[in-house]
Design an enzyme around this catalytic site. Structure first.
Site, short mmCIF file in Angstrom:
data_model
loop_
_atom_site.label_atom_id
_atom_site.label_comp_id
_atom_site.label_asym_id
_atom_site.label_seq_id
_atom_site.Cartn_x
_atom_site.Cartn_y
_atom_site.Cartn_z
N ASP A 27 0.85 -1.19 0.00
CA ASP A 27 0.00 0.00 0.00
C ASP A 27 0.89 1.25 0.00
O ASP A 27 1.91 1.31 0.69
CB ASP A 27 -0.91 0.00 1.23
CG ASP A 27 -2.05 0.98 1.08
OD1 ASP A 27 -3.20 0.53 0.93
OD2 ASP A 27 -1.81 2.21 1.12
N HIS A 61 -10.46 -5.44 -3.74
CA HIS A 61 -9.14 -5.71 -3.18
C HIS A 61 -9.25 -6.09 -1.71
O HIS A 61 -10.21 -5.74 -1.03
CB HIS A 61 -8.20 -4.51 -3.33
CG HIS A 61 -8.74 -3.23 -2.77
ND1 HIS A 61 -9.65 -2.45 -3.45
CD2 HIS A 61 -8.51 -2.59 -1.60
CE1 HIS A 61 -9.95 -1.39 -2.74
NE2 HIS A 61 -9.28 -1.44 -1.59
N ASN A 73 -12.69 -3.29 2.15
CA ASN A 73 -13.66 -2.20 2.18
C ASN A 73 -14.50 -2.35 0.92
O ASN A 73 -13.98 -2.23 -0.19
CB ASN A 73 -12.95 -0.86 2.21
CG ASN A 73 -12.16 -0.66 3.49
OD1 ASN A 73 -12.64 -1.00 4.56
ND2 ASN A 73 -10.96 -0.15 3.38
P1 AMP Z 1 -9.87 1.30 0.06
O1 AMP Z 1 -10.41 1.38 -1.34
O2 AMP Z 1 -10.55 2.27 0.98
O3 AMP Z 1 -9.90 -0.09 0.61
O4 AMP Z 1 -8.36 1.75 0.07
C1 AMP Z 1 -7.56 1.84 -1.09
C2 AMP Z 1 -6.12 1.75 -0.69
O5 AMP Z 1 -5.34 1.89 -1.85
C3 AMP Z 1 -5.64 2.81 0.31
O6 AMP Z 1 -5.11 2.17 1.46
C4 AMP Z 1 -4.57 3.58 -0.47
O7 AMP Z 1 -3.49 3.99 0.34
C5 AMP Z 1 -4.14 2.57 -1.51
N1 AMP Z 1 -3.57 3.13 -2.73
C6 AMP Z 1 -4.06 4.15 -3.48
N2 AMP Z 1 -3.29 4.37 -4.54
C7 AMP Z 1 -2.29 3.46 -4.49
C8 AMP Z 1 -1.15 3.18 -5.31
N3 AMP Z 1 -0.91 3.89 -6.42
N4 AMP Z 1 -0.32 2.19 -4.93
C9 AMP Z 1 -0.56 1.48 -3.81
N5 AMP Z 1 -1.62 1.69 -3.00
C10 AMP Z 1 -2.46 2.68 -3.33
#
Ligand code: AMP
Length: 122
Positions: A33, A104, A91
């Protein structure tokens, strides 16, 4: 909901954006992440275009679904938390504040998690 082909994880899958890869096979890609909330914070995503678990359930074969779960377990092992333990979080949808519209699973670990469950304000 129509799958957004330009969401961040779709772009990572196409190689248009970089990621710190942990694992990849036919069914899943896993990477660190970008904003880690724990010493180990790995995201595992299926390779198919599924916005959420409902789309994954409706559209993925049992092989894809099984392959994805096997990848999650493999990632926990590669991240070194299989013996110590870890928390899986998905989530899913608006009420869960899903930010990236590609299904994810988060793997959280690397230290004991405070509290038995994630606490919410109500
Ligand atoms: P969620 O959709 O709320 O479960 O969270 C999405 C996750 O994706 C968050 O923890 C972000 O920090 C992560 N995230 C967003 N963009 C990127 C990226 N380019 N590379 C890795 N993680 C990411």
């Amino acid at each position: 909901m129509a799958y957004d082909e330009n969401n961040i994880f779709a772009r990572i899958l196409r190689g248009e954006l970089p990621c710190k890869k942990v694992y990849e096979d036919d069914y899943a890609l896993a990477f660190h992440d970008i904003n880690p909330l724990m010493p180990v914070h790995v995201l595992v995503i299926p390779k198919g275009p599924y916005t959420n678990l409902e789309e994954f359930n409706a559209g993925a074969s049992l092989q894809e679904m099984g392959g994805f779960m096997k990848a999650v377990a493999e990632c926990a092992k590669l991240a070194g938390v299989d013996a110590s333990g870890y928390r899986l979080v998905a989530n899913n949808g608006a009420d869960a504040h899903q930010e990236v519209p590609h299904f994810h699973v988060h793997i959280f670990g690397g230290r004991p998690i405070l509290g038995r469950m994630i606490k919410t304000e109500n």
